[in-house]
Design a protein around this motif. Structure first.
Motif, PDB file in Angstrom:
ATOM      1  N   LEU A 123       0.814  -1.208   0.000  1.00 55.21           N
ATOM      2  CA  LEU A 123       0.000   0.000   0.000  1.00 55.21           C
ATOM      3  C   LEU A 123       0.854   1.268   0.000  1.00 55.21           C
ATOM      4  N   THR A 124       2.094   1.155   0.477  1.00 49.38           N
ATOM      5  CA  THR A 124       2.976   2.329   0.580  1.00 49.38           C
ATOM      6  C   THR A 124       3.849   2.518  -0.658  1.00 49.38           C
ATOM      7  N   PHE A 128       1.063   3.702  -5.535  1.00 48.79           N
ATOM      8  CA  PHE A 128      -0.186   3.851  -4.794  1.00 48.79           C
ATOM      9  C   PHE A 128      -0.200   5.113  -3.928  1.00 48.79           C
ATOM     10  N   HIS A 129       0.753   6.022  -4.141  1.00 45.83           N
ATOM     11  CA  HIS A 129       0.882   7.188  -3.262  1.00 45.83           C
ATOM     12  C   HIS A 129      -0.431   7.964  -3.159  1.00 45.83           C
ATOM     13  N   ASP A 130      -1.031   8.279  -4.316  1.00 47.82           N
ATOM     14  CA  ASP A 130      -2.260   9.078  -4.297  1.00 47.82           C
ATOM     15  C   ASP A 130      -3.402   8.315  -3.639  1.00 47.82           C
ATOM     16  N   TYR A 131      -3.487   7.012  -3.918  1.00 47.16           N
ATOM     17  CA  TYR A 131      -4.601   6.271  -3.341  1.00 47.16           C
ATOM     18  C   TYR A 131      -4.406   6.041  -1.842  1.00 47.16           C
ATOM     19  N   PHE A 132      -3.179   5.868  -1.407  1.00 51.46           N
ATOM     20  CA  PHE A 132      -2.924   5.742   0.034  1.00 51.46           C
ATOM     21  C   PHE A 132      -3.303   7.051   0.738  1.00 51.46           C
ATOM     22  N   GLN A 133      -2.965   8.172   0.115  1.00 55.66           N
ATOM     23  CA  GLN A 133      -3.380   9.464   0.683  1.00 55.66           C
ATOM     24  C   GLN A 133      -4.900   9.573   0.694  1.00 55.66           C
ATOM     25  N   TYR A 134      -5.525   9.070  -0.363  1.00 59.63           N
ATOM     26  CA  TYR A 134      -6.990   9.104  -0.454  1.00 59.63           C
ATOM     27  C   TYR A 134      -7.628   8.301   0.684  1.00 59.63           C
ATOM     28  N   ILE A 180       1.544   3.757  10.351  1.00 55.54           N
ATOM     29  CA  ILE A 180       2.893   3.260  10.622  1.00 55.54           C
ATOM     30  C   ILE A 180       3.135   1.969   9.854  1.00 55.54           C
ATOM     31  N   LEU A 181       4.401   1.709   9.568  1.00 56.86           N
ATOM     32  CA  LEU A 181       4.825   0.449   8.951  1.00 56.86           C
ATOM     33  C   LEU A 181       5.613  -0.324   9.995  1.00 56.86           C
TER      34      LEU A 181
END
Length: 406
Positions: A123-124, A128-134, A180-181
């Motif tokens: 996911l990170t 997927f940056h924009d979708y993770f922010q979404y 967090i990861l």
């Protein structure tokens, strides 16, 4: 007792962790019948961690939340990871299995004090940056709903504008998020399993959460193995059978030796540690362990070579034969490989030995590969429960102070 709701429960790992942390579940929702059968079977046996869980089999989007009170203490769950996993199709919002919108909808309806959302490291990824922010912005502003006909990118833009304008001026429901990861091995799980946790607290609570501190480390394991040798002594491995320090670790071990390394954490737990009392499934005595049957057919694939005994296992995958199953193997002392049994896999996922799994080997391995390690779930849920208790005490102190001033 604090109340919770569990979404996408799978075989029950996250729900069991919440139970161990002191939460009482009001609903456990899972659509997969095999996973539900696993929980039902353990409920019939009276397993204390799932006996009283109110299991509902079906799509979370069809569950009736109308009778549930607003403001419960915790919503937790691990939406299906396939839209984001390294082995999936990488379609995110375009994948019909993406259940983050359904998760946000439950948060919007129940307005919980907190939530714990778990998913894969994929996911990170930059793609997927924009979708993770979404995802994060939806959880931060769950009442800023997506309009009919609005694309997710258009919705993202509106959410970004809301965020930029200042959340403190927003009158609706908002959450403070802590993404967090974590590596499960750093918390005593005998598996190198990196996962994203999105922890959120309702903004009006003023919670000041920080991730639980890691308790185990790779350096401590290397020190235990290659400097003091205590690891091999514990496992009664004679010096003649101990492997040499791997070449890529020689300089790191030398630094640990020269620095007089001191334990501030416990050593990572290895496959050998986790399975020390579990007999070889092909030898007498194995039948005393439930779900501990030998599975033939293991072989190495490029990039999928199994897990060495003296490290935490590689991440268990939700699959059986083929590439996924190639990671669900152990590498024996003689270099040969075999599949982990269901019981061994359950150990690596920190499930109790008395917890049995329903279905054929491939199906149970899918349940285990999708699960949240029980001990890691407990660690995360305990940290959230502690913060909720602290916020309650702070609020009581404020109320008492106001009454005295009045």
């Amino acid at each position: 007792m604090m109340k919770s709701v569990e979404l996408f429960a799978g075989a029950g790992g996250l729900a069991m962790g919440a139970t161990l942390a002191g939460f009482e579940s009001l609903a456990v929702v899972e659509w997969d019948r095999w996973a539900c059968d696993t929980m039902r079977e353990n409920q019939r046996k009276g397993h204390p961690l799932v006996q009283n869980l109110p299991l509902w089999e079906g799509d979370v989007r069809d569950f009736d939340w109308s009778g549930f009170p607003e403001g419960i203490d915790l919503v937790s769950g691990g939406p299906p990871c396939q839209p984001f996993s390294m082995g999936g199709r990488h379609k995110a919002f375009g994948d019909q299995r993406d259940m983050f919108p359904a998760t946000v909808d439950v948060v919007r309806r129940l307005k919980p004090k907190s939530f714990i959302i778990e998913n894969v490291k994929g996911l990170t990824r930059p793609s997927f940056h924009d979708y993770f922010q979404y995802i994060q912005l939806q959880l931060e502003f769950p009442e800023v709903d997506r309009h009919d006909g609005e694309t997710w990118l258009e919705h993202l833009k509106r959410l970004q504008e809301e965020k930029t304008s200042g959340a403190q001026h927003f009158n609706g429901l908002t959450y403070n998020l802590f993404p967090i990861l974590v590596n499960a091995a750093d918390y005593g799980i005998p598996q190198k399993r990196e996962r994203v946790f999105i922890v959120g607290f309702r903004s009006d609570l003023g919670a000041e959460w920080s991730p639980p501190a890691p308790t185990h480390s790779k350096d401590a394991l290397l020190y235990d193995q290659w400097v003091t040798g205590d690891y091999w002594e514990r496992h009664c491995v004679p010096e003649s059978r101990r492997p040499e320090v791997p070449k890529h670790l020689v300089s790191q071990v030398r630094k640990l030796d020269d620095s007089l390394f001191e334990y501030d954490r416990k050593p990572w737990r290895t496959v050998r540690d986790a399975l020390v009392d579990v007999p070889d499934p092909q030898k007498p005595g194995a039948h005393f362990f439930c779900d501990h049957n030998f599975q033939d057919g293991a072989r190495v694939y490029k990039g999928h070579t199994g897990s060495p005994l003296d490290l935490p296992s590689k991440t268990l995958k939700a699959g059986a034969h083929g590439v996924p199953g190639g990671e669900n193997m152990m590498v024996r002392d003689d270099g040969s490989v075999r599949y982990f049994t269901v019981r061994e896999s359950a150990r690596l996922q920190a499930f109790p030995d008395g917890y049995t799994f329903h279905g054929a080997w491939g199906e149970t391995m899918r349940q285990l590969g999708n699960a949240v390690p029980v001990a890691l779930a407990r660690t995360m849920a305990c940290s959230v429960a502690e913060q909720l208790a602290l916020t309650q005490l702070r609020n009581l102190a404020k109320q008492t102070s106001r009454r005295k001033m009045a």
